[in-house]
Design a protein around this motif. Sequence first.
Motif, mmCIF file in Angstrom:
data_model
loop_
_atom_site.group_PDB
_atom_site.id
_atom_site.type_symbol
_atom_site.label_atom_id
_atom_site.label_comp_id
_atom_site.label_asym_id
_atom_site.label_seq_id
_atom_site.Cartn_x
_atom_site.Cartn_y
_atom_site.Cartn_z
ATOM 1 N N MET A 195 -14.616 44.068 -15.891
ATOM 2 C CA MET A 195 -13.292 44.826 -16.674
ATOM 3 C C MET A 195 -12.794 43.904 -16.369
ATOM 4 O O MET A 195 -12.213 43.925 -14.542
ATOM 5 N N ASP A 196 -11.191 43.574 -16.914
ATOM 6 C CA ASP A 196 -9.800 43.423 -15.393
ATOM 7 C C ASP A 196 -8.977 44.646 -15.225
ATOM 8 O O ASP A 196 -9.661 46.037 -15.382
ATOM 9 N N SER A 197 -8.792 44.166 -14.248
ATOM 10 C CA SER A 197 -7.456 44.990 -13.396
ATOM 11 C C SER A 197 -6.760 45.794 -14.081
ATOM 12 O O SER A 197 -6.491 46.681 -13.862
ATOM 13 N N ALA A 198 -6.271 45.041 -14.901
ATOM 14 C CA ALA A 198 -5.596 46.404 -15.850
ATOM 15 C C ALA A 198 -6.132 47.150 -16.617
ATOM 16 O O ALA A 198 -5.677 48.589 -17.418
ATOM 17 N N ALA A 199 -6.943 47.173 -16.965
ATOM 18 C CA ALA A 199 -8.197 48.641 -18.236
ATOM 19 C C ALA A 199 -8.267 49.206 -17.062
ATOM 20 O O ALA A 199 -8.376 50.281 -17.201
ATOM 21 N N THR A 200 -8.623 48.843 -15.394
ATOM 22 C CA THR A 200 -9.368 49.705 -14.351
ATOM 23 C C THR A 200 -7.974 50.643 -13.914
ATOM 24 O O THR A 200 -7.731 51.735 -13.986
ATOM 25 N N ALA A 201 -6.608 49.950 -14.089
ATOM 26 C CA ALA A 201 -5.796 51.101 -13.354
ATOM 27 C C ALA A 201 -5.025 51.536 -14.198
ATOM 28 O O ALA A 201 -4.368 52.739 -14.049
ATOM 29 N N ASP B 235 -18.781 59.121 -15.814
ATOM 30 C CA ASP B 235 -19.629 58.723 -17.469
ATOM 31 C C ASP B 235 -17.954 58.101 -17.925
ATOM 32 O O ASP B 235 -18.526 57.400 -18.766
ATOM 33 N N ALA B 236 -16.899 59.242 -18.067
ATOM 34 C CA ALA B 236 -15.887 58.364 -19.225
ATOM 35 C C ALA B 236 -15.505 57.313 -18.955
ATOM 36 O O ALA B 236 -15.353 55.908 -19.770
ATOM 37 N N PHE B 237 -15.118 57.044 -16.548
ATOM 38 C CA PHE B 237 -14.651 55.478 -17.109
ATOM 39 C C PHE B 237 -16.130 54.535 -17.519
ATOM 40 O O PHE B 237 -15.503 53.070 -17.314
ATOM 41 N N LEU B 238 -17.654 54.214 -17.317
ATOM 42 C CA LEU B 238 -18.498 54.022 -17.579
ATOM 43 C C LEU B 238 -17.822 53.589 -19.444
ATOM 44 O O LEU B 238 -18.132 52.428 -19.956
ATOM 45 N N ARG B 239 -18.245 54.421 -20.092
ATOM 46 C CA ARG B 239 -17.527 54.284 -21.428
ATOM 47 C C ARG B 239 -16.537 54.097 -21.487
ATOM 48 O O ARG B 239 -16.548 52.115 -22.483
ATOM 49 N N TRP B 240 -15.291 53.915 -20.709
ATOM 50 C CA TRP B 240 -13.984 52.977 -20.917
ATOM 51 C C TRP B 240 -14.793 51.241 -20.825
ATOM 52 O O TRP B 240 -14.375 50.641 -21.210
ATOM 53 N N GLN B 241 -15.275 51.236 -19.617
ATOM 54 C CA GLN B 241 -15.952 49.549 -19.180
ATOM 55 C C GLN B 241 -16.818 48.922 -20.258
ATOM 56 O O GLN B 241 -15.896 47.665 -20.738
ATOM 57 N N ALA B 242 -17.565 50.189 -20.978
ATOM 58 C CA ALA B 242 -18.372 49.713 -22.247
ATOM 59 C C ALA B 242 -17.911 49.717 -23.337
ATOM 60 O O ALA B 242 -18.333 48.552 -24.240
ATOM 61 N N ALA B 243 -16.716 49.615 -23.592
ATOM 62 C CA ALA B 243 -15.781 49.808 -25.023
ATOM 63 C C ALA B 243 -14.425 49.002 -25.147
ATOM 64 O O ALA B 243 -14.667 47.705 -24.353
ATOM 65 N N ASP B 244 -14.683 48.327 -26.603
ATOM 66 C CA ASP B 244 -14.151 47.269 -27.376
ATOM 67 C C ASP B 244 -12.545 48.016 -27.371
ATOM 68 O O ASP B 244 -12.005 48.483 -28.038
ATOM 69 N N ARG B 245 -11.706 48.121 -26.062
ATOM 70 C CA ARG B 245 -10.678 48.606 -25.743
ATOM 71 C C ARG B 245 -9.597 47.451 -27.026
ATOM 72 O O ARG B 245 -8.872 48.075 -27.021
#
Length: 311
Positions: A1-7, A36-46
Amino acid sequence: MDSAATARFEALRSRMASLAYRLLGSAADAEDVVQDAFLRWQAADRDYVEVPEAWLTKVVANLALDRLRSAYARRERTVGSWLPEPLLEGDPMLGPLDTVEQRESVTIAVLLLLERVPPVERAVYVLREAFSHSHKEIAQILDITESASQQHALRARRRVRAAPRAEVDRAAAREIVEAFVSAAASGRTDRLVALLTADATGLSDGAGLSATLMSLTGAENLARVIRGGFKPTPAKRRLAGGAPAFHAAIVNTNPAVIATVDDRVIGAVILTTTHGLITTATSIAAPTRLHRLTRTWRTTPQEAPPLIAKW
């Protein structure tokens, strides 16, 4: 996951943790839900997530609801055996506190009342009162109709009205706690009774040594127990791990006494008041309920000296 998505996620972490805490009453469970939400955010097609806050709110709310339903099914949160984890003033997990409704929704009294509310009704109340979502937004978050959201909100508000309502500023909160500690340490029951409403109640987790909560009703009964609890003995000091200091604080927006040994919180008594008198004293001393309170205490500068430096 890119830094922008993490931020983007980290910018919303505190709000999501606050939502989870108000739904679950447990800081530890809230932290797990957010992870758990963070893991789903990582896996999502943002690329298809138009509004990250709305997407994450839906994920966190439903993860918390799943936990509530599972806990109820396993009878892990029966009335009479559960207390919320207390949060110190300034903890970001308390979330928005700008309105009376927001401050009220995170009090120990309301969190206890919400334990008697069905999970979806609880979620509607929190999303509406604490986070100001419209019924249309709540319907989308919880996959219910707008009319169902309105009905759930109305029922929840009726239940919450039973909670004592009294806001006090920081100075008044300290005065209440100072008077309480002084009366409790004096050994005089009459001084404590004078601070309590006639129908005052006490609730204690027995430092985690009892499977059920201990409850008392009536000013005289409660005053006698508090007086005995504040009487220092070598056995109590051994159990505490040393001679505690007692401090005035604000916990879950209410006046509170915090007991510490060194920099470790060993107990908290949260006071609910009305018209200047104490209606409820909730004692929380089970170590499992004090982890986050201790972490926050250690990083919060204490502006005033302890009420009792060494018990």
